[in-house]
Design an enzyme around this catalytic site. Sequence first.
Site, short mmCIF file in Angstrom:
data_model
loop_
_atom_site.label_atom_id
_atom_site.label_comp_id
_atom_site.label_asym_id
_atom_site.label_seq_id
_atom_site.Cartn_x
_atom_site.Cartn_y
_atom_site.Cartn_z
N HIS A 7 1.19 -3.74 7.63
CA HIS A 7 1.39 -3.70 6.08
C HIS A 7 0.84 -5.21 5.62
O HIS A 7 1.78 -6.37 5.76
CB HIS A 7 2.87 -3.80 5.94
CG HIS A 7 3.44 -2.21 6.07
ND1 HIS A 7 3.79 -1.60 4.87
CD2 HIS A 7 3.95 -1.54 7.22
CE1 HIS A 7 4.37 -0.37 5.49
NE2 HIS A 7 4.14 -0.74 6.90
N CYS A 60 -0.93 1.91 6.09
CA CYS A 60 0.07 2.79 6.92
C CYS A 60 -0.30 4.28 7.03
O CYS A 60 -1.38 4.61 7.33
CB CYS A 60 1.55 2.50 6.40
SG CYS A 60 2.83 2.76 8.05
N LEU A 61 0.60 5.19 6.30
CA LEU A 61 0.60 6.46 6.23
C LEU A 61 -0.78 6.74 5.28
O LEU A 61 -1.45 7.50 5.73
CB LEU A 61 1.58 7.15 5.56
CG LEU A 61 1.67 8.69 5.51
CD1 LEU A 61 1.34 9.59 6.65
CD2 LEU A 61 2.67 9.09 4.67
N ASP A 105 1.42 -6.17 2.89
CA ASP A 105 2.17 -6.71 1.78
C ASP A 105 3.41 -7.87 2.59
O ASP A 105 4.14 -8.47 1.65
CB ASP A 105 2.95 -5.85 1.09
CG ASP A 105 3.45 -4.60 1.76
OD1 ASP A 105 4.89 -4.37 2.22
OD2 ASP A 105 2.68 -3.78 2.50
N GLN A 161 -3.66 6.53 7.80
CA GLN A 161 -3.68 7.83 8.49
C GLN A 161 -4.26 8.99 7.53
O GLN A 161 -5.17 9.72 8.28
CB GLN A 161 -2.51 8.22 9.02
CG GLN A 161 -1.77 6.96 10.18
CD GLN A 161 -0.36 7.10 10.32
OE1 GLN A 161 0.31 8.10 10.00
NE2 GLN A 161 0.16 6.07 10.84
#
Length: 366
Positions: free
Chosen positions: A332, A247-248, A334, A251
């Site tokens: 994600h 995710c972040l 997870d 990026q």
Amino acid sequence: MIKKRYLVLADGGIYEGTAFGGEVNCIGELVFNTGMTGYQESITDQSYNGEILMFTYPLIGNYGINFDDDESVTPRTAGVVVHELARKVSNWRSQMNLDEFLKQHHIPGIAGIDTRELTKIVRVQGTMKAALVNTLEQAQAFLQSDVKKTSSDLVTQSTTQNAYPNPNSGKRIVVIDFGLKHSILRELAQRQCNVTVLPATATAQQVLNYQPDGVLLSNGPGDPKDVPTALEMIRTVEKQVPLFGICLGHQLFALANGADTYKMKFGHRGFNHPVREIATNRIDFTAQNHGYAVDAASVQQTDLLVTHQEINDQTIEGLRHKKYPAFSVQFHPDAAPGPHDASYLFDEFLDNIESFQRQRRISTHA
């Protein structure tokens, strides 16, 4: 006694509803989540820091809250918007209801809102600043204020301030906490990983001092360009140990390697996003929560290879470095909440570590 509350949009719209949760007012970016379940995991996900979270599913709160499903200890979601708040909780695991939980964490909520109508507005106009207030006078004050300013220190608010261990007997993994979900730690624990979690401010030397077998860049809130100090750390670490970004973290991995990112119109937030792995044409349904994406054109000028793509809008969902054992995904794996299709990526991360260490042993004995 039923108490009124108002949802105010930066475009001038004012929506009256019923108050629940915390008694405070809040300002944040209004975003929507399309998941039918998983409201607790979403509210406690640090990626929603500073955002007013609106659920499109019409009934929220029906199975209550239990401490096992928290994704963080101190949720920082600014506010919660629902169509209907469940009046009764029915789940043997429930320890409190949603209203009590939000009161405990001072997060205001509003019910009685046509969330699907509002979702259509956000899809057309894009995410916008909004506020939850208790009086019409406060609503007018919000509209007359500077509502365009967005906080740039969300990761600073969400990250741990001190390193801490999540010990086990397997591979040594350093996790950089940009707003870490507990479910990532659970996935690593299931694979016996010996984890140390470091703050977002960790330098490359601090990371390497732990002699990690691999490094994981976590999810987190906000604009990746607000975390420039992480980029040099990533550039140094990826050359020395296998790296995995989520995710972040995905990026930041892109920015560190010369790609660019941009703010999406309304982002991806939900648990049914189809993603295609380009090499195999495998389709996974994924959990996603992000308002920024990697610019496809900018990747062409880098040493990064696009590995995954969102089927609906073709945004980049995965990257791999052409020279180093480093890769990342926007979604994600997870899967908390959400489908478990992509959990194999944690195994792929550990396979990368095994392969890297095997090659290192061969080169040492050559």
